[in-house]
Write a protein that holds these residues in place. Structure first.
Motif, mmCIF file in Angstrom:
data_model
loop_
_atom_site.group_PDB
_atom_site.id
_atom_site.type_symbol
_atom_site.label_atom_id
_atom_site.label_comp_id
_atom_site.label_asym_id
_atom_site.label_seq_id
_atom_site.Cartn_x
_atom_site.Cartn_y
_atom_site.Cartn_z
ATOM 1 N N GLY A 29 76.361 75.080 49.902
ATOM 2 C CA GLY A 29 74.926 75.261 50.057
ATOM 3 C C GLY A 29 74.554 76.653 49.591
ATOM 4 O O GLY A 29 75.375 77.575 49.641
ATOM 5 N N VAL A 30 73.318 76.815 49.140
ATOM 6 C CA VAL A 30 72.854 78.108 48.634
ATOM 7 C C VAL A 30 71.549 78.467 49.333
ATOM 8 O O VAL A 30 70.649 77.626 49.470
ATOM 9 N N VAL A 31 71.444 79.716 49.780
ATOM 10 C CA VAL A 31 70.180 80.222 50.314
ATOM 11 C C VAL A 31 69.734 81.389 49.449
ATOM 12 O O VAL A 31 70.546 82.139 48.921
ATOM 13 N N SER A 32 68.427 81.524 49.310
ATOM 14 C CA SER A 32 67.869 82.564 48.467
ATOM 15 C C SER A 32 66.481 82.919 48.983
ATOM 16 O O SER A 32 65.807 82.095 49.616
ATOM 17 N N ARG A 33 66.067 84.130 48.706
ATOM 18 C CA ARG A 33 64.700 84.517 49.032
ATOM 19 C C ARG A 33 63.709 83.816 48.116
ATOM 20 O O ARG A 33 62.587 83.509 48.506
ATOM 21 N N GLY A 34 64.117 83.575 46.879
ATOM 22 C CA GLY A 34 63.187 82.995 45.914
ATOM 23 C C GLY A 34 62.199 84.031 45.425
ATOM 24 O O GLY A 34 60.986 83.849 45.498
ATOM 25 N N VAL A 54 61.511 76.428 52.155
ATOM 26 C CA VAL A 54 61.373 75.235 51.319
ATOM 27 C C VAL A 54 62.742 74.824 50.793
ATOM 28 O O VAL A 54 63.515 75.656 50.311
ATOM 29 N N ARG A 55 63.038 73.532 50.894
ATOM 30 C CA ARG A 55 64.247 73.009 50.249
ATOM 31 C C ARG A 55 63.925 72.689 48.796
ATOM 32 O O ARG A 55 62.931 72.028 48.488
ATOM 33 N N VAL A 56 64.760 73.162 47.900
ATOM 34 C CA VAL A 56 64.517 73.029 46.470
ATOM 35 C C VAL A 56 64.904 71.629 46.002
ATOM 36 O O VAL A 56 65.981 71.125 46.335
ATOM 37 N N THR A 57 64.023 71.016 45.231
ATOM 38 C CA THR A 57 64.312 69.743 44.587
ATOM 39 C C THR A 57 64.235 69.920 43.078
ATOM 40 O O THR A 57 63.663 70.898 42.582
ATOM 41 N N ALA A 58 64.790 68.968 42.346
ATOM 42 C CA ALA A 58 64.860 69.105 40.889
ATOM 43 C C ALA A 58 63.485 69.171 40.243
ATOM 44 O O ALA A 58 63.319 69.787 39.184
ATOM 45 N N ASP A 59 62.492 68.539 40.874
ATOM 46 C CA ASP A 59 61.142 68.542 40.294
ATOM 47 C C ASP A 59 60.219 69.521 41.000
ATOM 48 O O ASP A 59 58.994 69.433 40.877
ATOM 49 N N ALA A 60 60.784 70.474 41.735
ATOM 50 C CA ALA A 60 59.977 71.447 42.466
ATOM 51 C C ALA A 60 59.214 72.347 41.504
ATOM 52 O O ALA A 60 59.630 72.582 40.361
ATOM 53 N N THR A 78 73.759 73.031 39.249
ATOM 54 C CA THR A 78 74.935 72.686 40.054
ATOM 55 C C THR A 78 74.749 71.465 40.939
ATOM 56 O O THR A 78 75.743 70.870 41.376
ATOM 57 N N GLY A 79 73.498 71.109 41.225
ATOM 58 C CA GLY A 79 73.256 70.026 42.169
ATOM 59 C C GLY A 79 73.430 70.427 43.616
ATOM 60 O O GLY A 79 73.263 69.595 44.521
ATOM 61 N N ALA A 80 73.774 71.686 43.876
ATOM 62 C CA ALA A 80 73.973 72.150 45.245
ATOM 63 C C ALA A 80 72.653 72.164 46.002
ATOM 64 O O ALA A 80 71.587 72.388 45.416
ATOM 65 N N ALA A 81 72.722 71.928 47.306
ATOM 66 C CA ALA A 81 71.527 72.015 48.144
ATOM 67 C C ALA A 81 71.107 73.475 48.262
ATOM 68 O O ALA A 81 71.940 74.347 48.527
ATOM 69 N N VAL A 82 69.813 73.741 48.068
ATOM 70 C CA VAL A 82 69.285 75.100 48.073
ATOM 71 C C VAL A 82 68.040 75.150 48.952
ATOM 72 O O VAL A 82 67.173 74.276 48.856
ATOM 73 N N VAL A 83 67.965 76.179 49.798
ATOM 74 C CA VAL A 83 66.766 76.441 50.588
ATOM 75 C C VAL A 83 66.347 77.877 50.343
ATOM 76 O O VAL A 83 67.184 78.785 50.317
ATOM 77 N N ALA A 89 62.319 83.947 53.141
ATOM 78 C CA ALA A 89 62.491 85.392 53.255
ATOM 79 C C ALA A 89 63.560 85.743 54.278
ATOM 80 O O ALA A 89 64.311 86.700 54.102
ATOM 81 N N ARG A 90 63.670 84.977 55.350
ATOM 82 C CA ARG A 90 64.679 85.221 56.379
ATOM 83 C C ARG A 90 65.859 84.300 56.105
ATOM 84 O O ARG A 90 65.802 83.091 56.367
ATOM 85 N N ARG A 91 66.926 84.874 55.570
ATOM 86 C CA ARG A 91 68.066 84.063 55.125
ATOM 87 C C ARG A 91 68.696 83.269 56.267
ATOM 88 O O ARG A 91 69.192 82.164 56.064
ATOM 89 N N VAL A 92 68.715 83.837 57.481
ATOM 90 C CA VAL A 92 69.326 83.131 58.612
ATOM 91 C C VAL A 92 68.601 81.818 58.873
ATOM 92 O O VAL A 92 69.224 80.760 59.027
ATOM 93 N N HIS A 93 67.280 81.857 58.924
ATOM 94 C CA HIS A 93 66.506 80.638 59.171
ATOM 95 C C HIS A 93 66.679 79.649 58.022
ATOM 96 O O HIS A 93 66.775 78.438 58.246
ATOM 97 N N ALA A 94 66.704 80.166 56.788
ATOM 98 C CA ALA A 94 66.907 79.284 55.638
ATOM 99 C C ALA A 94 68.277 78.605 55.720
ATOM 100 O O ALA A 94 68.406 77.408 55.441
#
Length: 349
Positions: free
Chosen positions: A92-97, A106-112, A128-133, A136-141
């Motif tokens: 899984g990947v978390v990012s501030r975006g 927000v959970r990222v989808t291919a058509d986001a 990668t197809g990995a799940a990404v959220v 700003a707060r990485r812990v909550h994401a």
């Protein structure tokens, strides 16, 4: 459009100024001292336990910068995610975006919409197809992601060395040929925090590392791809004298140099600020001439110009880096108590 080009010029001037200690940097040094003091107090509060660090039930790898600007961090994240997936891990990947609109998780989808989730998280998910959220707060994401996909057995945090609320098990700092610049903190220099500081792995993405660490070789894929999945070789694009290049990354000249090394000499180059939405440039493009961009820019440009050719940036760390990373993860996985141990990387050098 004029505003975007002005911003890009200012960013370029700042990066150039941060390579020395001229009058402009010296003028800002008192502000940098205050910035450093606040950061030191914050790190001390975490060490004392006054500020809480949340530990997750899975290992966490943080890939980030101690300097502002692009150092090849996201390509390294992509390489790490693909490396772990090849081992059978559910990543899984978390990012501030960075640069996205709004602060919701927000959970990222291919058509986001890249404006809602950020261009880099969308690129990571599509590649990668990995799940990404994003959040700003990485812990909550991260907790949102683990709840949505309980099969995840390892998390990669795209950026976040300074986000100490999230405990981490492996820290990776990425540098390019700029190193630490003039060695001063923001805004007098490029550093987000003092360097050196304790990290587990250091990766250099440039050709002239300023200090010890692992090397990562960057290169372009042999083919470009458009929004429909059609491909065209770079050698074929190099034969077209009308090629237009759109580039909105932190270090645009590196991409342009790599294109030139593959024989592509564009008729027109549009340099825009990192994470620019690209809307202002589309109407100025020649509709009859091919457009070349980075894979990161393509997630935005394809919604406006589906036939733009995106060139994938490949990053290949040396084998010793993978051996070192796997050794860290092996130690975590085989802890005799079945638990993940470690400390927050907030030690002062």
């Amino acid at each position: 459009m004029r505003t975007s080009r002005f911003r890009a010029a200012i960013e370029h001037r700042m990066r150039a100024a941060w390579q020395g200690r001229g009058w402009w940097c010296r003028l800002l040094w008192p502000v940098a001292w205050c910035f450093g003091l606040l950061g030191a107090v914050r790190r001390w509060a975490y060490r004392q336990g006054w500020m809480h660090c949340d530990r997750l039930p899975v290992p966490v790898i943080v890939v980030g910068n101690v300097v502002v600007g692009g150092c090849g961090k996201t390509p390294l994240v992509l390489a790490i995610v693909e490396h772990l997936q090849a081992q059978g891990r559910v990543v899984g990947v978390v990012s501030r975006g960075y640069g996205r609109r709004g602060d919701d998780f927000v959970r990222v989808t291919a058509d986001a919409d890249p404006a809602e989730v950020g261009d880099e998280p969308l690129l990571i998910h599509r590649r990668t197809g990995a799940a990404v959220v994003v959040g700003a707060r990485r812990v909550h994401a991260a907790r949102m992601l683990l709840h949505a996909v309980p099969e995840i057995d390892i998390l990669v945090c795209d950026d976040g060395l300074q986000h100490l609320a999230l405990c981490r098990d492996v820290e990776i700092a990425v540098f390019d040929d700029g190193g630490v610049g003039n060695g001063w903190l923001l805004p007098a220099g490029p550093l987000r925090e003092p360097w050196p500081r304790a990290v587990d792995l250091v990766v250099h993405t440039g050709m002239r590392p300023a200090f010890a660490g692992f090397r990562a070789v960057r290169s372009l894929a042999d083919e470009a791809v458009d929004a429909q999945g059609r491909t065209r070789s770079l050698s074929l694009l190099a034969q077209d004298e009308a090629v237009q290049v759109v580039v909105a990354i932190a270090q645009p000249q590196r991409f342009l140099d790599m294109l030139q090394a593959r024989g592509i000499r564009p008729a027109t180059v549009w340099r825009l600020p990192d994470h620019d939405d690209l809307r202002g440039v589309v109407q100025r493009l020649d509709p009859a001439a091919p457009v070349v961009c980075t894979e990161k820019d393509a997630v935005k440009l394809w919604t406006l110009r589906p036939n733009a050719w995106a060139v994938r940036l490949l990053q290949a760390p040396e084998p010793a880096f993978w051996a070192a990373l796997d050794a860290y993860l092996y130690t975590l996985r085989n802890d005799k108590n079945g638990e993940i141990h470690g400390e927050i990387r907030t030690r002062q050098p």
